[in-house]
Each structure stands twice: as structure tokens, then as C-alpha cells.
Design an enzyme around this catalytic site. Structure first.
Site, mmCIF file in Angstrom:
data_model
loop_
_atom_site.group_PDB
_atom_site.id
_atom_site.type_symbol
_atom_site.label_atom_id
_atom_site.label_comp_id
_atom_site.label_asym_id
_atom_site.label_seq_id
_atom_site.Cartn_x
_atom_site.Cartn_y
_atom_site.Cartn_z
ATOM 1 N N GLY A 6 0.826 -1.205 0.000
ATOM 2 C CA GLY A 6 0.000 0.000 0.000
ATOM 3 C C GLY A 6 0.859 1.254 0.000
ATOM 4 O O GLY A 6 2.052 1.200 -0.338
ATOM 5 N N ASP A 7 0.267 2.368 0.431
ATOM 6 C CA ASP A 7 0.990 3.643 0.348
ATOM 7 C C ASP A 7 2.257 3.651 1.202
ATOM 8 O O ASP A 7 3.280 4.221 0.804
ATOM 9 C CB ASP A 7 0.066 4.813 0.716
ATOM 10 C CG ASP A 7 -0.585 4.645 2.083
ATOM 11 O OD1 ASP A 7 -0.970 3.519 2.421
ATOM 12 O OD2 ASP A 7 -0.706 5.647 2.813
ATOM 13 N N THR A 54 -4.470 -3.070 -1.360
ATOM 14 C CA THR A 54 -5.128 -2.659 -0.116
ATOM 15 C C THR A 54 -6.629 -2.912 -0.199
ATOM 16 O O THR A 54 -7.243 -2.668 -1.243
ATOM 17 C CB THR A 54 -4.914 -1.161 0.212
ATOM 18 O OG1 THR A 54 -5.796 -0.795 1.285
ATOM 19 C CG2 THR A 54 -5.200 -0.237 -0.949
ATOM 20 N N ASP A 112 -8.505 -1.070 1.379
ATOM 21 C CA ASP A 112 -9.068 0.272 1.565
ATOM 22 C C ASP A 112 -9.391 0.973 0.245
ATOM 23 O O ASP A 112 -10.130 1.952 0.229
ATOM 24 C CB ASP A 112 -8.091 1.163 2.353
ATOM 25 C CG ASP A 112 -7.733 0.576 3.708
ATOM 26 O OD1 ASP A 112 -8.496 -0.264 4.212
ATOM 27 O OD2 ASP A 112 -6.681 0.959 4.254
ATOM 28 N N MET A 148 -13.678 -1.320 7.973
ATOM 29 C CA MET A 148 -12.321 -0.759 7.925
ATOM 30 C C MET A 148 -12.238 0.282 6.798
ATOM 31 O O MET A 148 -13.255 0.661 6.235
ATOM 32 C CB MET A 148 -11.309 -1.877 7.717
ATOM 33 C CG MET A 148 -10.981 -2.652 8.967
ATOM 34 S SD MET A 148 -9.635 -3.829 8.631
ATOM 35 C CE MET A 148 -9.120 -4.202 10.293
ATOM 36 N N GLY A 149 -11.017 0.672 6.467
ATOM 37 C CA GLY A 149 -10.826 1.625 5.368
ATOM 38 C C GLY A 149 -9.927 2.803 5.708
ATOM 39 O O GLY A 149 -9.683 3.662 4.877
ATOM 40 N N ARG A 150 -9.470 2.858 6.965
ATOM 41 C CA ARG A 150 -8.640 3.992 7.424
ATOM 42 C C ARG A 150 -9.311 5.323 7.127
ATOM 43 O O ARG A 150 -10.439 5.531 7.513
ATOM 44 C CB ARG A 150 -7.253 3.928 6.786
ATOM 45 C CG ARG A 150 -6.312 2.998 7.505
ATOM 46 C CD ARG A 150 -4.880 3.315 7.208
ATOM 47 N NE ARG A 150 -4.598 3.307 5.770
ATOM 48 C CZ ARG A 150 -3.428 3.577 5.249
ATOM 49 N NH1 ARG A 150 -2.416 3.883 6.038
ATOM 50 N NH2 ARG A 150 -3.225 3.550 3.960
ATOM 51 N N ARG A 168 -27.460 -1.466 18.648
ATOM 52 C CA ARG A 168 -26.372 -2.445 18.816
ATOM 53 C C ARG A 168 -25.268 -2.171 17.798
ATOM 54 O O ARG A 168 -25.549 -1.760 16.667
ATOM 55 C CB ARG A 168 -26.896 -3.868 18.632
ATOM 56 C CG ARG A 168 -27.834 -4.321 19.734
ATOM 57 C CD ARG A 168 -27.081 -4.312 21.078
ATOM 58 N NE ARG A 168 -28.003 -4.340 22.198
ATOM 59 C CZ ARG A 168 -28.358 -5.431 22.847
ATOM 60 N NH1 ARG A 168 -27.893 -6.599 22.486
ATOM 61 N NH2 ARG A 168 -29.186 -5.356 23.854
ATOM 62 N N ARG A 203 -10.338 -8.669 5.981
ATOM 63 C CA ARG A 203 -9.046 -8.872 5.311
ATOM 64 C C ARG A 203 -8.759 -10.334 5.012
ATOM 65 O O ARG A 203 -7.822 -10.649 4.266
ATOM 66 C CB ARG A 203 -7.922 -8.312 6.193
ATOM 67 C CG ARG A 203 -7.886 -6.811 6.309
ATOM 68 C CD ARG A 203 -6.528 -6.274 5.906
ATOM 69 N NE ARG A 203 -5.458 -6.819 6.682
ATOM 70 C CZ ARG A 203 -4.854 -6.205 7.705
ATOM 71 N NH1 ARG A 203 -5.239 -5.007 8.073
ATOM 72 N NH2 ARG A 203 -3.859 -6.771 8.339
HETATM 73 O O1 F6P Z 1 -4.979 -0.665 5.440
HETATM 74 C C1 F6P Z 1 -5.678 -1.848 5.637
HETATM 75 C C2 F6P Z 1 -6.289 -1.902 7.020
HETATM 76 O O2 F6P Z 1 -7.012 -3.103 7.160
HETATM 77 C C3 F6P Z 1 -7.156 -0.696 7.384
HETATM 78 O O3 F6P Z 1 -8.440 -0.763 6.821
HETATM 79 C C4 F6P Z 1 -7.124 -0.769 8.891
HETATM 80 O O4 F6P Z 1 -7.360 0.500 9.447
HETATM 81 C C5 F6P Z 1 -5.728 -1.242 9.183
HETATM 82 O O5 F6P Z 1 -5.252 -1.877 8.004
HETATM 83 C C6 F6P Z 1 -5.626 -2.204 10.334
HETATM 84 O O6 F6P Z 1 -4.287 -2.499 10.532
HETATM 85 P P1 F6P Z 1 -3.760 -3.657 11.490
HETATM 86 O O7 F6P Z 1 -3.847 -4.942 10.723
HETATM 87 O O8 F6P Z 1 -2.375 -3.264 11.805
HETATM 88 O O9 F6P Z 1 -4.668 -3.684 12.674
#
Ligand code: F6P
Length: 352
Positions: A108-109, A131, A133, A175-177, A271, A280
């Protein structure tokens, strides 16, 4: 020709498909010897690698994860295992010792930023965007994203049935940052009534009003919220800080924050579910396997042509490449004029 391959950063479904495509294509096109570096850049630092042959990459196409392993904190320019010291010279020396003519970096980046620095030091590198994301510049779609969206959409479907039984407000956190792509596409696919993204701070009043309105005529309100989303005037919900990682912030938990904010304003029980790394893992979708294969083949072609210092890209359905420096450390977020946002509004989805 001897080519190294590594997978860096967080894993995602489709990595094995890329490793398979790069290896087979390099062997077939260039008669290359391919060397797999273990656990991302950590393998270059700790001198861990193994040969990749046609046979070792057979049978991995549909398998999640990465057969090479990966690491999200092993930056050789600031190595956590050496108190943040720069060990890049030792990593470079290992590539020379292995006799590598070039290196394919799948990441990724953050990985592209490291690749760019090595490239500037003279190591011939081709990058491949990876990624869930979907937030890499110059790349409309990265492999892993489709699988993550499918997983999140399925989770919304499951929350829908149980939520309907109990007349609840159900919140799913994806997820997705800092980018809302997963929440946006999964939310649309999973028929969410409310979709909340990091790109658009949400008004609690607007979300609560939508829930109350639905309570009058429906048994359920389904909310899909990206981990990076925040209320107007609020901040992102940080789960932890990981020193040594290219981006030390780990987001997570905003679904629980929203639940607490929302509960006093609605009659139904609220909830929250945080989907986390389930997004992932597992088997890549056919779309991701095909995309990963295309990326791998394109990277092998670039290696054979000597097009180094660049990352494979996909724009408007066309495979091309961009300079590593152009993608390093940058995020591609959802533009506020994106057509999917317009579609969401048109069908009455509340975007906060
Ligand atoms: O960049 C991929 C990602 O799954 C993001 O969506 C998430 O915020 C982050 O990595 C989680 O990272 P880690 O596996 O270190 O918890």
C-alpha cells in the site's frame, strides 16, 4: 535475470494470486529466477528468503493471506527492531548478496514510500498496489477491496435479519482507514439506511432523526459506518498507536461511540458490530483474483522492459503505471462529487 518479490503492509485477499502471476509470468516471459522475500521488508533486514518456482506458486490462487508473510512495521529506514535506526544499507546489501537485478514490491501507500526511497538509492523496483481500503492514488480499484466489500455486505445482510426480529438500530463498522470506500460500497450493496464516511462528518441529529422516522414504519434501521468517520466537531476514534508503523494510528471503535451517542435519542435498542480483520481474511472473490493476475502480469512485463521506479496502476479500466513518488504516502479518499454518493442520496440513504 533474478527478481525478488515481497508483500508489505497489511495483508489482503488476492496477494497469492499476484505472487503466482508475477512468478509464472517472469519465468515464462523472461526465463527469470524468482526469489520470495519473507515477511515484507523485514525479510530484507533479517535476511530471510526462499526461491519461488512454477510449482511452489501452483495451487495458491484461491487462498487468502500471503504465502510469503508480511509485516506492517518493518521500515528499514526507521527500523523498530533497532530503536528506529536506519538499516537500509544492510537491507540493500542483502539484495546484492541474493544477486537480485530488481525487486517487485506488492503493498500500500506505506510500502510504496519505502520502495520509493530504495528506488532513489538505485534499487530497480516495480510496485503493485494492494489494499482493501482502495485508497491508492492513480488506482481506481485495488485487489482485496472487492472481497472486503462482499464480506461487509454479507455482514449487513446478517445484521438486517436479526435487527428486524428485535426492532433494533444495527450499526456495522467497516475498515478503510481515512477513506470511506468500503463503507460506501458495502452500505449500498447491503441496503444500509445510513452510511457514514470519514470524508463527511456526520450530524448526530440527522442520524437520530432518520432512525426515529424509520421507527414509525419499519422494524429496523441499518447503519454502515467507516472506522474513520466522526461527528461534526468530533475526532476520529483511535484504537491504538503502533510505534514504528508507517502510519502508527490504528482506528476502530467508532461504532460503539455512535451507539452511545445515539441511544438516548431513539426508542429502539441500538447495537454495534465492529467487523475488523474478518474483512481482510478468506478467499478472494473471482474479481480480485482476475485483477490481481492482471496486476502481476503487468508488473512482470514492466520488469522485463526495465520500467523501474514505477507502480502498476489501473485508470479508466486501463493498466498503466505511475512514478512511485507519486503514490508514496498518499491516500485517495471518496470525492464529495462521486456518483455513488449521488445514487445513495437519490434512493434516500442518509449520509449524515
Ligand atoms: O490498510 C488496511 C487496514 O485493514 C485498514 O483498513 C485498517 O485500518 C488497518 O489496516 C488495520 O491495521 P492492522 O492490521 O495493523 O490492525
Amino acid at each position: 535475470m533474478r527478481v525478488g518479490v515481497l508483500t508489505g503492509g497489511g495483508d489482503c485477499p488476492g496477494l497469492n494470486s499476484v505472487i503466482r502471476a508475477v512468478t509464472k509470468s517472469l519465468i515464462a516471459q523472461g526465463g527469470a529466477e524468482v526469489v520470495g522475500i519473507e515477511q515484507g521488508f523485514l525479510g530484507l533486514i533479517e535476511r530471510r528468503s526462499r526461491p519461488l518456482s512454477w510449482d511452489t506458486v501452483s495451487g495458491i490462487h484461491g487462498r487468502g493471506g500471503t504465502i510469503l508473510g508480511t509485516h506492517n512495521r518493518a521500515d528499514p529506514f526507521a527500523f523498530f527492531g533497532a530503536g528506529g535506526a536506519d538499516v537500509s544499507a544492510a537491507a540493500l546489501a542483502y539484495t546484492a548478496e541474493l544477486g537480485l537485478d530488481s525487486l517487485v514490491v506488492i503493498g500500500g501507500d506505506g510500502s510504496m514510500a519505502i520502495a520509493d526511497r530504495f528506488s532513489r538509492l538505485g534499487l530497480p523496483i516495480v510496485g503493485i498496489p494492494k489494499t482493501i481500503d482502495n485508497d491508492l492514488h492513480h488506482t481506481d480499484r485495488s485487489f482485496g477491496f472487492d472481497t472486503a466489500v462482499a464480506t461487509a455486505a454479507e455482514a449487513l445482510g446478517r445484521l438486517e435479519t436479526t435487527g428486524q426480529s428485535h426492532c433494533r438500530v444495527m450499526i456495522l463498522e467497516t475498515m478503510g482507514r481515512y477513506a470511506g470506500w468500503i463503507a460506501l460500497e458495502a452500505g449500498l450493496a447491503g441496503a444500509a439506511d445510513v452510511i457514514l464516511l470519514p470524508e463527511m462528518a456526520y450530524s448526530l441529529e440527522a442520524v437520530a432523526a432518520r432512525c426515529r422516522e424509520r421507527e414509525q414504519r419499519q422494524r429496523l434501521t441499518l447503519i454502515c459506518i467507516a472506522e474513520g468517520a466522526m461527528a461534526v466537531g468530533g475526532a476520529m476514534t483511535v484504537a491504538e498507536r503502533l510505534a514504528g508503523s508507517p502510519d502508527p494510528l490504528r482506528l476502530g471503535g467508532v461504532a460503539h461511540v455512535l451507539r452511545q451517542q445515539l441511544q438516548p435519542h431513539v426508542a429502539s435498542e441500538v447495537r454495534a458490530t465492529v467487523l475488523g480483520h474478518v474483512q481482510r481474511g478468506g478467499v478472494p472473490t473471482p474479481f480480485d483474483r482476475v485483477l490481481a493476475t492482471q496486476f502481476g502480469c503487468q508488473a512482470a512485463t514492466m520488469v522485463c522492459r526495465g520500467e523501474f521506479g514505477r507502480m502498476v496502476t489501473l485508470q479508466g479500466g486501463t493498466l498503466a503505471s505511475a512514478a512511485l513518488g507519486d503514490v508514496a504516502g498518499r491516500n485517495r479518499t471518496v470525492p464529495l462529487d462521486h456518483p455513488l454518493l449521488a445514487s445513495a442520496r437519490q434512493i434516500g440513504v442518509c449520509l449524515g
